[in-house]
Design a protein around this motif. Sequence first.
Motif, PDB file in Angstrom:
ATOM      1  N   THR A  50       0.875  -1.171   0.000  1.00 51.10           N
ATOM      2  CA  THR A  50       0.000   0.000   0.000  1.00 51.10           C
ATOM      3  C   THR A  50       0.909   1.216   0.000  1.00 51.10           C
ATOM      4  O   THR A  50       1.561   1.516   1.001  1.00 51.10           O
ATOM      5  N   LEU A  51       0.981   1.891  -1.150  1.00 50.92           N
ATOM      6  CA  LEU A  51       1.957   2.955  -1.354  1.00 50.92           C
ATOM      7  C   LEU A  51       1.286   4.232  -1.825  1.00 50.92           C
ATOM      8  O   LEU A  51       0.270   4.193  -2.516  1.00 50.92           O
ATOM      9  N   SER A  52       1.905   5.362  -1.480  1.00 50.95           N
ATOM     10  CA  SER A  52       1.479   6.627  -2.056  1.00 50.95           C
ATOM     11  C   SER A  52       2.051   6.714  -3.469  1.00 50.95           C
ATOM     12  O   SER A  52       2.963   5.964  -3.841  1.00 50.95           O
ATOM     13  N   ALA A  53       1.532   7.619  -4.278  1.00 53.84           N
ATOM     14  CA  ALA A  53       2.003   7.761  -5.657  1.00 53.84           C
ATOM     15  C   ALA A  53       3.481   8.133  -5.672  1.00 53.84           C
ATOM     16  O   ALA A  53       4.238   7.673  -6.531  1.00 53.84           O
ATOM     17  N   ARG A  54       3.915   8.928  -4.732  1.00 51.98           N
ATOM     18  CA  ARG A  54       5.330   9.306  -4.639  1.00 51.98           C
ATOM     19  C   ARG A  54       6.186   8.089  -4.304  1.00 51.98           C
ATOM     20  O   ARG A  54       7.279   7.912  -4.840  1.00 51.98           O
ATOM     21  N   ALA A  55       5.687   7.218  -3.438  1.00 55.85           N
ATOM     22  CA  ALA A  55       6.433   6.014  -3.058  1.00 55.85           C
ATOM     23  C   ALA A  55       6.529   5.026  -4.216  1.00 55.85           C
ATOM     24  O   ALA A  55       7.526   4.300  -4.322  1.00 55.85           O
ATOM     25  N   VAL A  56       5.527   4.993  -5.096  1.00 53.79           N
ATOM     26  CA  VAL A  56       5.596   4.128  -6.279  1.00 53.79           C
ATOM     27  C   VAL A  56       6.770   4.556  -7.148  1.00 53.79           C
ATOM     28  O   VAL A  56       7.532   3.721  -7.648  1.00 53.79           O
ATOM     29  N   ARG A  57       6.954   5.851  -7.311  1.00 53.38           N
ATOM     30  CA  ARG A  57       8.095   6.357  -8.084  1.00 53.38           C
ATOM     31  C   ARG A  57       9.405   6.038  -7.377  1.00 53.38           C
ATOM     32  O   ARG A  57      10.417   5.735  -8.018  1.00 53.38           O
ATOM     33  N   THR A  58       9.414   6.076  -6.042  1.00 57.23           N
ATOM     34  CA  THR A  58      10.615   5.733  -5.279  1.00 57.23           C
ATOM     35  C   THR A  58      10.981   4.272  -5.488  1.00 57.23           C
ATOM     36  O   THR A  58      12.147   3.941  -5.688  1.00 57.23           O
ATOM     37  N   VAL A  59       9.994   3.381  -5.464  1.00 52.51           N
ATOM     38  CA  VAL A  59      10.255   1.958  -5.688  1.00 52.51           C
ATOM     39  C   VAL A  59      10.803   1.755  -7.104  1.00 52.51           C
ATOM     40  O   VAL A  59      11.720   0.959  -7.305  1.00 52.51           O
ATOM     41  N   ASP A  60      10.277   2.473  -8.082  1.00 51.60           N
ATOM     42  CA  ASP A  60      10.789   2.367  -9.450  1.00 51.60           C
ATOM     43  C   ASP A  60      12.252   2.804  -9.521  1.00 51.60           C
ATOM     44  O   ASP A  60      13.030   2.255 -10.292  1.00 51.60           O
ATOM     45  N   ALA A  61      12.628   3.782  -8.712  1.00 52.00           N
ATOM     46  CA  ALA A  61      13.993   4.301  -8.753  1.00 52.00           C
ATOM     47  C   ALA A  61      14.981   3.425  -7.988  1.00 52.00           C
ATOM     48  O   ALA A  61      16.080   3.150  -8.485  1.00 52.00           O
ATOM     49  N   ILE A  62      14.625   2.975  -6.780  1.00 49.75           N
ATOM     50  CA  ILE A  62      15.583   2.242  -5.942  1.00 49.75           C
ATOM     51  C   ILE A  62      15.445   0.735  -6.038  1.00 49.75           C
ATOM     52  O   ILE A  62      16.331   0.001  -5.612  1.00 49.75           O
ATOM     53  N   GLY A  63      14.323   0.254  -6.573  1.00 54.55           N
ATOM     54  CA  GLY A  63      14.101  -1.180  -6.692  1.00 54.55           C
ATOM     55  C   GLY A  63      13.272  -1.709  -5.532  1.00 54.55           C
ATOM     56  O   GLY A  63      13.266  -1.152  -4.433  1.00 54.55           O
ATOM     57  N   VAL A  64      12.600  -2.821  -5.784  1.00 53.20           N
ATOM     58  CA  VAL A  64      11.677  -3.375  -4.797  1.00 53.20           C
ATOM     59  C   VAL A  64      12.426  -3.966  -3.605  1.00 53.20           C
ATOM     60  O   VAL A  64      11.949  -3.896  -2.464  1.00 53.20           O
ATOM     61  N   GLU A  65      13.620  -4.528  -3.824  1.00 52.25           N
ATOM     62  CA  GLU A  65      14.382  -5.122  -2.710  1.00 52.25           C
ATOM     63  C   GLU A  65      14.769  -4.048  -1.685  1.00 52.25           C
ATOM     64  O   GLU A  65      14.615  -4.241  -0.477  1.00 52.25           O
ATOM     65  N   ALA A  66      15.273  -2.918  -2.179  1.00 52.80           N
ATOM     66  CA  ALA A  66      15.672  -1.825  -1.286  1.00 52.80           C
ATOM     67  C   ALA A  66      14.459  -1.217  -0.592  1.00 52.80           C
ATOM     68  O   ALA A  66      14.524  -0.843   0.589  1.00 52.80           O
ATOM     69  N   ALA A  67      13.337  -1.132  -1.307  1.00 55.24           N
ATOM     70  CA  ALA A  67      12.119  -0.573  -0.719  1.00 55.24           C
ATOM     71  C   ALA A  67      11.607  -1.471   0.404  1.00 55.24           C
ATOM     72  O   ALA A  67      11.219  -0.985   1.479  1.00 55.24           O
ATOM     73  N   VAL A  68      11.630  -2.788   0.189  1.00 54.72           N
ATOM     74  CA  VAL A  68      11.180  -3.726   1.229  1.00 54.72           C
ATOM     75  C   VAL A  68      12.119  -3.650   2.430  1.00 54.72           C
ATOM     76  O   VAL A  68      11.672  -3.714   3.583  1.00 54.72           O
ATOM     77  N   ALA A  69      13.411  -3.479   2.182  1.00 58.26           N
ATOM     78  CA  ALA A  69      14.363  -3.328   3.289  1.00 58.26           C
ATOM     79  C   ALA A  69      14.042  -2.091   4.116  1.00 58.26           C
ATOM     80  O   ALA A  69      14.108  -2.120   5.351  1.00 58.26           O
ATOM     81  N   ARG A  70      13.671  -0.986   3.445  1.00 58.88           N
ATOM     82  CA  ARG A  70      13.304   0.243   4.175  1.00 58.88           C
ATOM     83  C   ARG A  70      12.026   0.052   4.974  1.00 58.88           C
ATOM     84  O   ARG A  70      11.921   0.528   6.115  1.00 58.88           O
ATOM     85  N   ILE A  71      11.057  -0.645   4.393  1.00 56.81           N
ATOM     86  CA  ILE A  71       9.785  -0.887   5.099  1.00 56.81           C
ATOM     87  C   ILE A  71      10.042  -1.715   6.345  1.00 56.81           C
ATOM     88  O   ILE A  71       9.527  -1.423   7.437  1.00 56.81           O
ATOM     89  N   ARG A  72      10.862  -2.763   6.218  1.00 53.11           N
ATOM     90  CA  ARG A  72      11.167  -3.610   7.372  1.00 53.11           C
ATOM     91  C   ARG A  72      11.994  -2.864   8.399  1.00 53.11           C
ATOM     92  O   ARG A  72      11.842  -3.101   9.609  1.00 53.11           O
ATOM     93  N   ALA A  73      12.857  -1.937   7.974  1.00 60.07           N
ATOM     94  CA  ALA A  73      13.640  -1.142   8.924  1.00 60.07           C
ATOM     95  C   ALA A  73      12.740  -0.205   9.733  1.00 60.07           C
ATOM     96  O   ALA A  73      13.044   0.103  10.887  1.00 60.07           O
ATOM     97  N   ARG A  74      11.636   0.234   9.142  1.00 52.34           N
ATOM     98  CA  ARG A  74      10.679   1.081   9.855  1.00 52.34           C
ATOM     99  C   ARG A  74       9.797   0.280  10.800  1.00 52.34           C
ATOM    100  O   ARG A  74       8.990   0.846  11.532  1.00 52.34           O
ATOM    101  N   GLY A  75       9.913  -1.049  10.740  1.00 51.48           N
ATOM    102  CA  GLY A  75       9.106  -1.885  11.627  1.00 51.48           C
ATOM    103  C   GLY A  75       7.872  -2.455  10.963  1.00 51.48           C
ATOM    104  O   GLY A  75       7.060  -3.086  11.628  1.00 51.48           O
ATOM    105  N   GLY A  76       7.726  -2.243   9.659  1.00 47.44           N
ATOM    106  CA  GLY A  76       6.574  -2.783   8.947  1.00 47.44           C
ATOM    107  C   GLY A  76       6.813  -4.231   8.548  1.00 47.44           C
ATOM    108  O   GLY A  76       7.949  -4.686   8.472  1.00 47.44           O
ATOM    109  N   ASN A  77       5.739  -4.945   8.303  1.00 47.09           N
ATOM    110  CA  ASN A  77       5.896  -6.318   7.833  1.00 47.09           C
ATOM    111  C   ASN A  77       5.397  -6.427   6.405  1.00 47.09           C
ATOM    112  O   ASN A  77       4.454  -5.752   6.006  1.00 47.09           O
ATOM    113  N   VAL A  78       6.062  -7.267   5.643  1.00 44.10           N
ATOM    114  CA  VAL A  78       5.738  -7.443   4.227  1.00 44.10           C
ATOM    115  C   VAL A  78       5.429  -8.900   3.984  1.00 44.10           C
ATOM    116  O   VAL A  78       6.095  -9.766   4.461  1.00 44.10           O
TER     117      VAL A  78
END
Length: 78
Positions: A50-78
């Motif tokens: 569940t992403l904001s439109a800005r976060a969708v562009r961020t995932v496109d730029a950094i890749g899904v692996e790095a984005a999932v790592a950031r989500i898990r670092a914030r304490g979220g579960n995927v």
Amino acid sequence: MSAHCQLTGATPGFGNRISHSHRRTPRRFDPNIQRKRYWLPSEGRHIRLTLSARAVRTVDAIGVEAAVARIRARGGNV
């Protein structure tokens, strides 16, 4: 669906509607939340984020692996 981004943490902002006569009534500024499905190669499965439109562009730029790592670092579960 809650108006909350898993990657950026964007949540609704609050303010006032201001009419032509300048009366103020409460309103809510919701982020542009989208549900996106990504393939996570390291785990061999699809994930739904569940992403904001800005976060969708961020995932496109950094890749899904790095984005999932950031989500898990914030304490979220995927």
